[in-house]
Structures are given as C-alpha cells and as structure tokens.
Motif scaffolding. Structure first.
Motif, short mmCIF file in Angstrom:
data_model
loop_
_atom_site.label_atom_id
_atom_site.label_comp_id
_atom_site.label_asym_id
_atom_site.label_seq_id
_atom_site.Cartn_x
_atom_site.Cartn_y
_atom_site.Cartn_z
N GLY A 266 -60.05 52.88 34.51
CA GLY A 266 -61.04 53.92 34.28
C GLY A 266 -61.35 54.16 32.81
N ILE A 267 -60.41 53.86 31.93
CA ILE A 267 -60.64 54.05 30.49
C ILE A 267 -61.84 53.23 30.03
CG2 ILE A 267 -59.68 53.61 28.20
CD1 ILE A 267 -56.93 54.31 29.34
N ALA A 268 -61.99 52.01 30.55
CA ALA A 268 -63.14 51.18 30.17
C ALA A 268 -64.45 51.85 30.53
CB ALA A 268 -63.04 49.81 30.86
N LEU A 269 -64.49 52.52 31.67
CA LEU A 269 -65.72 53.19 32.11
C LEU A 269 -66.02 54.40 31.24
CD1 LEU A 269 -65.11 52.92 35.95
CD2 LEU A 269 -66.48 51.43 34.49
N LEU A 270 -64.97 55.09 30.80
CA LEU A 270 -65.19 56.22 29.88
C LEU A 270 -65.71 55.72 28.54
CD1 LEU A 270 -62.04 58.46 30.56
CD2 LEU A 270 -64.39 58.79 31.38
N ILE A 271 -65.22 54.57 28.09
CA ILE A 271 -65.73 53.99 26.84
C ILE A 271 -67.21 53.68 26.98
CG2 ILE A 271 -65.62 51.96 25.34
CD1 ILE A 271 -62.60 51.87 25.90
N LEU A 272 -67.60 53.10 28.10
CA LEU A 272 -69.01 52.79 28.31
C LEU A 272 -69.84 54.06 28.41
CD1 LEU A 272 -68.75 49.85 30.89
CD2 LEU A 272 -69.21 49.71 28.44
N LEU A 273 -69.28 55.10 29.00
CA LEU A 273 -70.01 56.36 29.12
C LEU A 273 -70.31 56.96 27.75
CD1 LEU A 273 -71.12 58.78 30.75
CD2 LEU A 273 -68.78 59.68 30.80
N PHE A 274 -69.33 56.96 26.87
CA PHE A 274 -69.51 57.60 25.57
C PHE A 274 -70.21 56.69 24.55
CE2 PHE A 274 -65.89 60.13 27.24
CZ PHE A 274 -66.48 61.37 27.14
N ARG A 275 -70.07 55.39 24.69
CA ARG A 275 -70.63 54.47 23.70
C ARG A 275 -71.94 53.83 24.15
NH1 ARG A 275 -69.34 54.50 18.66
NH2 ARG A 275 -69.79 52.26 18.55
N HIS A 276 -72.14 53.69 25.46
CA HIS A 276 -73.33 52.99 25.97
C HIS A 276 -73.94 53.74 27.15
CE1 HIS A 276 -72.52 49.41 23.46
NE2 HIS A 276 -71.25 49.68 23.71
N THR B 21 -75.48 53.01 40.97
CA THR B 21 -75.20 51.58 41.15
C THR B 21 -74.69 50.96 39.86
OG1 THR B 21 -76.94 51.45 42.83
CG2 THR B 21 -76.20 49.39 41.86
N ASP B 22 -75.24 51.37 38.73
CA ASP B 22 -74.74 50.85 37.45
C ASP B 22 -73.26 51.17 37.27
OD1 ASP B 22 -77.25 49.94 36.95
OD2 ASP B 22 -77.76 51.43 35.43
N GLY B 23 -72.88 52.39 37.61
CA GLY B 23 -71.47 52.76 37.52
C GLY B 23 -70.60 51.91 38.43
N VAL B 24 -71.10 51.65 39.65
CA VAL B 24 -70.36 50.81 40.60
C VAL B 24 -70.20 49.40 40.05
CG1 VAL B 24 -70.48 49.70 42.87
CG2 VAL B 24 -71.00 52.15 42.63
N ILE B 25 -71.27 48.86 39.45
CA ILE B 25 -71.23 47.48 38.94
C ILE B 25 -70.21 47.34 37.83
CG2 ILE B 25 -72.57 45.80 37.61
CD1 ILE B 25 -74.98 46.62 39.32
N VAL C 168 -68.52 58.50 36.78
CA VAL C 168 -69.01 58.30 35.42
C VAL C 168 -70.53 58.25 35.41
CG1 VAL C 168 -69.16 56.57 33.57
CG2 VAL C 168 -66.93 57.21 34.51
N ALA C 169 -71.12 57.56 36.40
CA ALA C 169 -72.58 57.50 36.49
C ALA C 169 -73.18 58.89 36.70
CB ALA C 169 -72.99 56.57 37.62
N HIS C 170 -72.54 59.71 37.51
CA HIS C 170 -73.03 61.08 37.71
C HIS C 170 -73.05 61.84 36.39
CE1 HIS C 170 -73.75 64.77 40.10
NE2 HIS C 170 -73.04 65.37 39.14
N ARG D 65 -71.11 67.36 35.72
CA ARG D 65 -70.97 66.07 35.05
C ARG D 65 -69.63 65.94 34.32
NH1 ARG D 65 -73.17 66.22 29.49
NH2 ARG D 65 -73.66 68.38 28.97
N PHE D 66 -69.00 67.07 34.01
CA PHE D 66 -67.68 67.01 33.36
C PHE D 66 -66.58 66.77 34.39
CE2 PHE D 66 -70.26 69.74 30.57
CZ PHE D 66 -70.19 69.00 29.40
N LEU D 67 -66.80 67.24 35.60
CA LEU D 67 -65.79 67.11 36.65
C LEU D 67 -65.93 65.81 37.44
CD1 LEU D 67 -65.84 70.75 38.10
CD2 LEU D 67 -64.22 69.77 36.46
N ALA D 68 -67.13 65.21 37.43
CA ALA D 68 -67.39 64.04 38.27
C ALA D 68 -66.46 62.86 37.97
CB ALA D 68 -68.85 63.62 38.14
#
Length: 420
Positions: free
Chosen positions: A142-152, A160-164, A220-222, A231-234
């Motif tokens: 999940g850390i990778a997804l948080l990195i993408l959320l904050f950086r990209h 669907t993007d979050g799922v991918i 993360v997508a939410h 969005r903070f709890l999702a």
C-alpha cells in the motif's frame, strides 16, 4: 518551433525530463528485487542450496507464467485511458522489490520474536500467516499507492486507475513470492510438489494478491477523485478491507478444502464487484467525452464524429487503422496521441468541475490542445481521398485550424512546461 514532447504532455511532466522521484523509486525497487532473487538463488528459503541453480531457473520460469497472464488482463481494464508505462513499471517493481523485502524481514521477525514464543511452533506459524502476513504485506504494498497518490495524483482519474496500480504492485509481489513457494516445494517434495503448488498458486488462485491490494487502490482512488472528509478515511478503509480479504484466504487453510472453497467464492464475488466498478468507470469516461468535448468543435480540433469514435474501443481501433493506411506508422502513432490527449482533456475538465484538480493543472489544457492539433495534422495527411472516414477532415479548406493559427498555443504549452 520546438517539437512537442508527446509523452511529457500526456504524463503531465516537463518536456525532456523524467520524474526524479519515480526514477529513484524504480532504481531502489530493482536493487531490492535483485537482492531478493539472490537470496532465493542461494537457498535463503529452503535453508540450503538443495534446490540448486536449475531449481531456481525452473521456479523463476514457472512464476513468469501467471504474470504473463495477469498483466494483460489488468491492462484490459483501462484501454480508454492507458496509464503511463513508467508508473506501471514502478508499481510492479515496488511489489517485486521493496514490498517483498520488507515483508520477508518483518514476517520473519514477527514469527520468531512474537508468534512462536507466544503460541508455540504450530499455532505460531498459523497466527503469523493468518494475521501477521496480511498486516505486513498489505502495508508494504500500500505504501507504493500512497506515493502515487501524493506524487502523481493527476494520473488517478478513476477507481479503475487505483485498481490497476494496486494490481500491478500485487502482481510484482506475487511473482517473487511464487518463486519462493515453488523453490520450497521443489526442495521438499520434488517436481510433484512443484506441480501441485503451481496449480494452486498459478492456476487456481493467481488473482489473490491483486484482489486484496485492489481494495487499497480503490480507497486511494477515492481520495484522488473526490472531496470531503471521506477522502482521508478511504485509503485506511481500503487497507482494512485488503487485510481482511488476505487474512480470510490465509486463515481458511486451517479448515481444509472447505475453508479454501468458501474463501475462493468470497474472492470471486469481490472480483465481480471490481469488474462492475471498471465497467461503470468506463461509462463515466465515455459520458465525460460526450459532455466536455463538444465545446471544442468550434476550434476544428474535434468533430462530432470524433466524439463517437473516442467513445468505443472499436472506433478507436478503426481510426488508428485508417490513420496507418493514410499516413503510415507515423499517422497511426499520431492518431493514438490524439485519442489519448482528447480523453485526458475530457477527464481534466471533469476533475476541474469536481473541484479536485489543482489550479496549476489548468495549463495542461493548452498542452492537450496543442498535441491534438499536431497529431491531427500528422494523421490527416494530404492524400488518400477514398480513405476518408467520417471523423477525418475532407479537404484542406474544411475549416480546421492551420499550424500557424495554433502556433501561439503550442509555443505557450512549451514555455509553461519548461518554466514550471
């Protein structure tokens, strides 16, 4: 006039430059993955080198099989707006490198330091697998997804993007994990054990890790596409769901095949739900194209037939084939660039209307328009009168803007990207 950096425009970065953070993440992930592969090659799982180099090679090849099936299926979910290859690569390598390395260290420590001393050898191993492993592994992925959320964040336009991205991280993780399981089975039970483990992990349950981590991806997508406190709890809710699904599968082993059957059915329904989400996302993307692109008809960059073409995979494929016949491979690439830029333009407007786009993203509109103009000029060509489809300009005086008319937008797009 400088040529447009097509990939930079579509990925939202400066022309001629790559994301330093993404590059560093890829390098670190590759190093971690190589470290893990070396550990497995030297017998780190089996406790000795009994499996040997040949066993490692066989296990490595066997682990590639489910990956070669999973990745194309994952990418099928989002063909209207494909994600950047560099970000998909980062996600996969993070799972295969950082996430696996962190997990094996923490899982081993948790089992040796807490689970076995507290519950004994048998129950300690079970508690570690059913509780400790889901907590550690879903967190490390999940850390990778948080990195993408904050950086990209700008690349996450839908659930669907979050799922991918989540599924790519999980597939990378499962790839290395499968090698370790195959090696262990080969060392303990020979080829019969390897065949059984391959069927169990590579045929019966290859979607396990992608389904677990997809829950984090949805959360993360939410957070990326919505406003408000949810969005903070999702992402946290997604993490809880991922851990529970992972624990359900690992914990079901104590109940034998009946337990695995129940867990399998539960995961199947979750998979169906993910597919439904992807279908709904595609419908929303088509609706965004139909709603936000018509105002651009007056510019000559979009025709009503273009909107229809952009709204289906078949229409896009036929358009690319026409462009190839009309202007060669360059025309086909240009048509693909046009389709992606037009889709990104519609999704940008959608995010602006939702109030989740950052103010500095607005200049991306001019970049998309500039790319659409240059791409259209390339795929339309000057010949092939009998090849004109309904979405192509019928003549040079059909009302479409000339390059000189659009030069100021192209120039401004380049200047804005270079001075960010």
């Amino acid at each position: 006039m400088p040529a447009l950096d097509t990939k930079a425009i579509l990925e939202g970065r400066r022309p001629g430059r790559h994301s330093v953070g993404l590059t560093v993440g890829i390098v670190i992930s590759v190093l971690c993955m190589l470290l893990m592969l070396g550990y497995l090659l030297l017998g780190g799982v089996t406790g000795s080198g009994t499996a040997g180099v040949l066993g490692f090679v066989i296990s490595f090849v066997a682990a590639i099989v489910p990956v070669s099936i999973l990745i194309p299926l994952i990418l099928l979910l989002d063909r209207l707006e494909p994600e950047p290859g560099s970000m998909l690569l980062f996600a996969f390598l993070w799972g295969a490198g950082v996430a696996v390395l962190v997990s094996i260290v923490l899982n081993t420590l948790g089992m040796e330091v807490y689970a076995i001393p507290t519950f004994g050898a048998d129950w300690g191993s079970y508690v570690s697998a059913a509780v400790g492993a889901p907590l550690v592994e879903e967190s490390s992925k999940g850390i990778a997804l948080l990195i993408l959320l904050f950086r990209h964040r700008h690349e996450i336009d839908s659930y669907t993007d979050g799922v991918i991205y989540a599924a790519m991280v999980a597939t990378g993780f499962a790839f290395i994990e499968n090698i370790s399981y195959f090696l262990q089975s080969l060392a303990d039970q020979g080829f019969a054990g390897l065949a059984f483990t391959f069927v169990l992990r590579g045929v019966i349950s290859p979607f396990g890790h992608p389904i677990y981590t997809a829950m984090i991806g949805i959360g993360v997508a939410h957070a990326a596409i919505n406003r408000g406190g949810s969005r903070f709890l999702a992402p946290v809710a997604g993490w809880f769901a991922a851990v529970l699904l992972h624990a359900l599968w690992n914990g079901s082993t104590i109940f034998g095949y009946y337990g695995l059957g129940v867990a399998y059915v539960a995961l199947f329904f979750v998979l169906v739900a993910i597919i439904i989400i992807a279908v709904q996302d595609r419908r929303r993307q088509v609706a965004a194209i139909a709603y936000y692109l018509p105002p651009y008809v007056a510019t000559g960059l979009v025709a009503p037939a273009d909107i229809q073409m952009l709204s289906s995979i078949g229409g896009r494929r036929r358009a690319r084939e026409w462009a190839r016949r009309n202007a060669g491979s360059r025309g086909r690439r240009a048509m693909q660039d046009y389709q992606l830029a037009a889709t990104e333009l519609a999704l940008l407007h959608q995010r602006l209307d939702r109030g989740v786009a950052r103010p500095q993203w607005w200049h991306r509109r001019d970049s998309f328009l500039a790319l659409m103009h240059v791409a259209r000029e390339a795929f339309a060509g000057r010949a092939a009168q009998p090849l004109h489809p309904s979405w192509a300009p019928q003549s040079t005086d059909s009302g479409f803007l000339n390059r000189a008319d659009f030069a100021h937008v192209i120039e401004r797009a380049q200047q804005q990207r270079q001075t960010e």
